[in-house]
Design a protein around this motif. Structure first.
Motif, PDB file in Angstrom:
ATOM      1  N   MET A 251      45.384  26.234  42.152  1.00 10.39           N
ATOM      2  CA  MET A 251      44.295  27.183  41.890  1.00 10.39           C
ATOM      3  C   MET A 251      43.951  27.994  43.141  1.00 10.39           C
ATOM      4  SD  MET A 251      42.991  27.733  38.901  1.00 10.39           S
ATOM      5  CE  MET A 251      41.237  28.117  38.974  1.00 10.39           C
TER       6      MET A 251
ATOM      7  N   VAL B  60      38.820  18.165  38.235  1.00 11.17           N
ATOM      8  CA  VAL B  60      40.273  18.165  38.107  1.00 11.17           C
ATOM      9  C   VAL B  60      40.880  19.148  39.110  1.00 11.17           C
ATOM     10  CG1 VAL B  60      40.273  20.004  36.379  1.00 11.17           C
ATOM     11  CG2 VAL B  60      42.117  18.359  36.367  1.00 11.17           C
TER      12      VAL B  60
ATOM     13  N   HIS C 147      38.289  24.209  40.177  1.00  6.02           N
ATOM     14  CA  HIS C 147      38.673  23.530  38.932  1.00  6.02           C
ATOM     15  C   HIS C 147      39.068  24.491  37.814  1.00  6.02           C
ATOM     16  CE1 HIS C 147      37.210  20.074  40.998  1.00  6.02           C
ATOM     17  NE2 HIS C 147      35.994  20.577  41.077  1.00  6.02           N
ATOM     18  N   GLY C 148      38.410  25.650  37.745  1.00  5.64           N
ATOM     19  CA  GLY C 148      38.759  26.568  36.669  1.00  5.64           C
ATOM     20  C   GLY C 148      37.662  27.582  36.422  1.00  5.64           C
ATOM     21  N   ILE C 149      37.843  28.329  35.346  1.00  2.82           N
ATOM     22  CA  ILE C 149      36.926  29.414  34.999  1.00  2.82           C
ATOM     23  C   ILE C 149      36.572  29.304  33.524  1.00  2.82           C
ATOM     24  CG2 ILE C 149      36.694  31.923  34.779  1.00  2.82           C
ATOM     25  CD1 ILE C 149      38.608  32.151  37.209  1.00  2.82           C
TER      26      ILE C 149
ATOM     27  N   ALA D 138      43.826  25.819  33.606  1.00  2.00           N
ATOM     28  CA  ALA D 138      42.741  25.301  34.443  1.00  2.00           C
ATOM     29  C   ALA D 138      41.641  24.755  33.531  1.00  2.00           C
ATOM     30  CB  ALA D 138      42.197  26.400  35.349  1.00  2.00           C
ATOM     31  N   PHE D 139      40.554  24.258  34.131  1.00  5.40           N
ATOM     32  CA  PHE D 139      39.437  23.738  33.331  1.00  5.40           C
ATOM     33  C   PHE D 139      38.601  24.920  32.850  1.00  5.40           C
ATOM     34  CE2 PHE D 139      35.011  21.915  33.256  1.00  5.40           C
ATOM     35  CZ  PHE D 139      35.185  21.220  32.076  1.00  5.40           C
TER      36      PHE D 139
ATOM     37  N   LYS E 169      34.196  27.327  38.639  1.00  2.35           N
ATOM     38  CA  LYS E 169      33.771  25.949  38.912  1.00  2.35           C
ATOM     39  C   LYS E 169      34.573  25.381  40.072  1.00  2.35           C
ATOM     40  CE  LYS E 169      32.259  25.471  34.235  1.00  2.35           C
ATOM     41  NZ  LYS E 169      32.264  24.726  32.997  1.00  2.35           N
TER      42      LYS E 169
END
Lengths: 464, 464
Positions: free
Chosen positions: B230, B321, A307-309, B312-313, A329
């Motif tokens: 991602m 997401v 999902h991201g960082i 990204a998140f 994440k």
């Protein structure tokens, strides 16, 4: 009934920024306002409404935030009628205009028959469709064919915090007379053909933190001599899934239910136009080329998404920073018969293995912050048959019998605690964009969905 | 001279949020205010000040933002004296209280002799120390031993936008009488021992965008059937550098200057207490265990840092997401004799290779958004000798003769365009935390640095 009532109320409900994901006081206040508004609406319908205080929530950083109340409402208690309990949620995912929304996410905006707004389809629209169906009987001064209960929460997107304890507590009180549980918190698999859902995936959400120190570094002053946390984290995240979508965590597929010939047949029976699906999703190419593979990888195989960082440089521009502490994440969508705590151990062990091979001097910490079980139901229960008949009446077609790749943990929870049949009757089309920018529900789906629920009440009365 | 003048002015200057990295109108207004304030200060010193309009800047997203003016100022034009030109910048890196600052980054706050604030050491403090040294001669009603020029900009942290064109244009005007160029925009290598810097690394800043579509996806609805951007990006970023800090881009070390025995000796001569360095950096363990290896990997070998991901998140909480479009950011610190455009080709080719092996249906785009050359000087120039003598006078010690791992592109630029000797005389200690949270300059460094510049003027007058 005022014909504009439904639409107007959806506009009012979407205008409330009931984001349960970002743990900040402002959004919590909005959540309380949302629940109070909904309680008010139900009271006007004549329901007996209780707003249950859910206490407060301790966040990992020590902060304490109040949990919005859960609404338990009842309409009718005729012992000769069946009792259907409707579950819905009124919290939403985060939405920020700057992330690519073409309209204000908190102003319901109609464009070409589409009603855009955060929560329009997930889940404010469907909750209101159910309420509208009840209002229709009220407006026509007809008795409701079934007794109706509502359980409506405001923390679904944050993992339905404290809901399970409440259902457990209310098992022999609020839920004692309930025969059936209906949820409408997912989507069809096409834009125009209705569906009934008999299973959902679970979800294990992980954070992996890599820390050198709390402060960031300047890449000129320290670049070249550090075990950089971002290099470690990128290697950890890169070890999770290969380019074909296969999850690389050892043992992760061990408990996935074996695939039977009979199950394959159910996928073949479903209408799915891959070209239309790709177009409506605006995706050029999927990982798989057949309908059956696509459906199986959405429903009956696990998937892993990064999902991201948190803690790295995430803004426009060029910052020459070495982040000192970063949190990756990712989550794994679980399928029958995967077990949340087994998955937690497998993922943790795998990341520890990968990290130890790097000989990094940083500290790594893995945490599973959410663990939600998958769910699967018996599709021959009474309310499945009633829902099929209602769909035939309103839409003139057989429904797709589908599972859902999303997590609707309360389905599994109701099944386990209340021990009654649970069905998911989605209203929105596949292109509604729940959780993403420009979420919408079609005006047509919203209105036909209201009719579907009304027809469902009548069919339930006959079949019960 | 009012003894509080210097400190008070630093407080005022730090209070101006002159962030040049985040391209938003608010910060640009602050930058204009910063440059106007500095021009005013120099005018009060009696300097002849010109604020040069730098036009505007076209951003990748089509937005146009005005560039803050560059200050060209002159004090004295005695043809019998040498002319020293001081370069400084008054823009700063982004600073957000929520990122871990213990005090407001824009309120200069003294704690135990340390003056905390964004820009305190990079570069507002050193610019004011030079101004204070000039003020001292003015306050004592003494003639300045040298003619002094100032070139002060407001876009250094964003790559000194349009500065090179200005210097080129002013080569035979403002710079015609300049004999020496002094910059004070880096740090010592210890907390207490002064240093002179004769070389800096360059920097190539890259973005790599991976896009499936502009909208994000819900990981329940699409997880398992997508080439997730991602996953591609993490694999791309993970292919850049190994766990020992070695850059994996083929050919990247080809043009790095060979290491000579003589050069090794210069590293051995430098005092660096590794334990103290680790403690002051709050790093448990570096990639290397000897002083020589540490210095070489900061100064004479390239390094690669991954800064973060845009799109990204990146917030607290758990958002399920699948980002639809993500932009990874990393940079390579360049050393003699690496070439910016060769590095650009090597990195692009490498990422294209890695990406093509993934057979992803996403689109990848690599872009080098900044390319800054490394710089190295002749340490036997007059002003190097003068700086050494001034350091002996004020600090009673020999300086460390050092290079800097950071990029100070104007050093290389002045050397190439003006063709005069360039020296870097840093004032701040190694633990000042430039570019990171809780940036500071010590009160002692700020005051002794002012004395050092005054002594330097006198030594220059003797040696010229």
């Amino acid at each position: 009934m005022d014909p504009k009532l439904g639409r107007m109320t959806l506009k009012e409900w979407v205008a409330i920024e009931s984001d349960s994901v970002q743990p900040v006081p402002r959004f919590r206040q909005e959540l309380f306002r949302m629940m109070a508004t909904a309680a008010d609406t139900l009271q006007h319908l004549g329901a007996h409404v209780a707003s249950v205080d859910m206490g407060s929530q301790q966040l990992p950083d020590g902060q304490s935030l109040p949990i919005p109340p859960v609404i338990l409402a009842e309409l009718g208690s005729d012992p000769t009628k069946g009792t259907v309990c409707f579950y819905g949620h009124l919290d939403v995912q985060p939405a920020d205009r700057g992330d690519g929304w073409l309209t204000d996410p908190y102003v319901l905006t109609e464009v070409d028959g589409k009603l855009y707004g955060r929560g329009a389809t997930d889940n404010k629209g469907p909750v209101l469709a159910w309420i509208n169906a009840v209002s229709a009987f009220r407006a026509l001064e007809q008795d409701l064919p079934v007794n109706i209960k509502f359980i409506i929460e405001g923390m679904e997107e944050a993992g339905s915090v404290a809901l399970e304890e409440l259902v457990e507590k209310e098992k022999d009180r609020f839920f004692s007379g309930v025969d059936y549980i209906v949820i409408s918190d997912n989507l069809w698999i096409s834009q125009r053909k209705p569906a009934i859902t008999y299973g959902t995936r679970g979800n294990s959400y992980f954070t992996v933190e890599v820390k050198c120190r709390d402060q960031d570094f300047h890449s000129g002053t320290f670049g070249g001599i550090l075990h950089e946390p971002m290099a470690d984290l990128v290697a950890l995240l890169g070890s999770l899934v290969d380019s074909s979508g296969h999850i690389l965590v050892p043992g992760i597929y061990d408990e996935v239910a074996p695939l039977t010939e009979e199950e394959i047949n159910t996928y073949e029976a479903i209408h799915l136009d891959l070209e239309e699906y790709k177009n409506s999703s605006r995706v050029e190419k999927f990982l798989f080329n057949t309908k059956e593979e696509i459906l199986m990888h959405l429903w009956r195989y696990p998937s892993l998404s990064i999902h991201g960082i948190e803690g790295a440089f995430d803004e426009p521009g060029a910052k020459t920073v070495i982040p000192g502490r970063v949190i990756g994440k990712f989550s794994i969508r679980l399928v029958p018969h995967m077990n949340v705590s087994v998955v937690e151990k497998q993922v943790t062990r795998h990341l520890e293995d990968v990290f130890s091979k790097r000989n990094s001097s940083n500290k790594m910490a893995v945490s599973m912050t959410l663990g939600l079980h998958p769910w699967i139901a018996n599709i021959n229960d009474t309310q499945y048959l009633a829902a099929k008949r209602a769909i035939r009446t309103v839409f003139g077609t057989e429904p797709d019998m589908i599972r859902d790749g999303s997590t609707i943990p309360i389905a599994k929870m109701f099944q386990e605690i209340v021990q009654k049949s649970v069905v998911l009757i989605p209203l929105g089309g596949v292109d509604d964009g729940e959780h993403s920018q420009n979420e919408k529900i079609n005006r047509w789906n919203y209105i036909e969905g209201t009719k579907l629920f009304a027809a469902f009440f009548l069919e339930m009365a006959q079949l019960h």
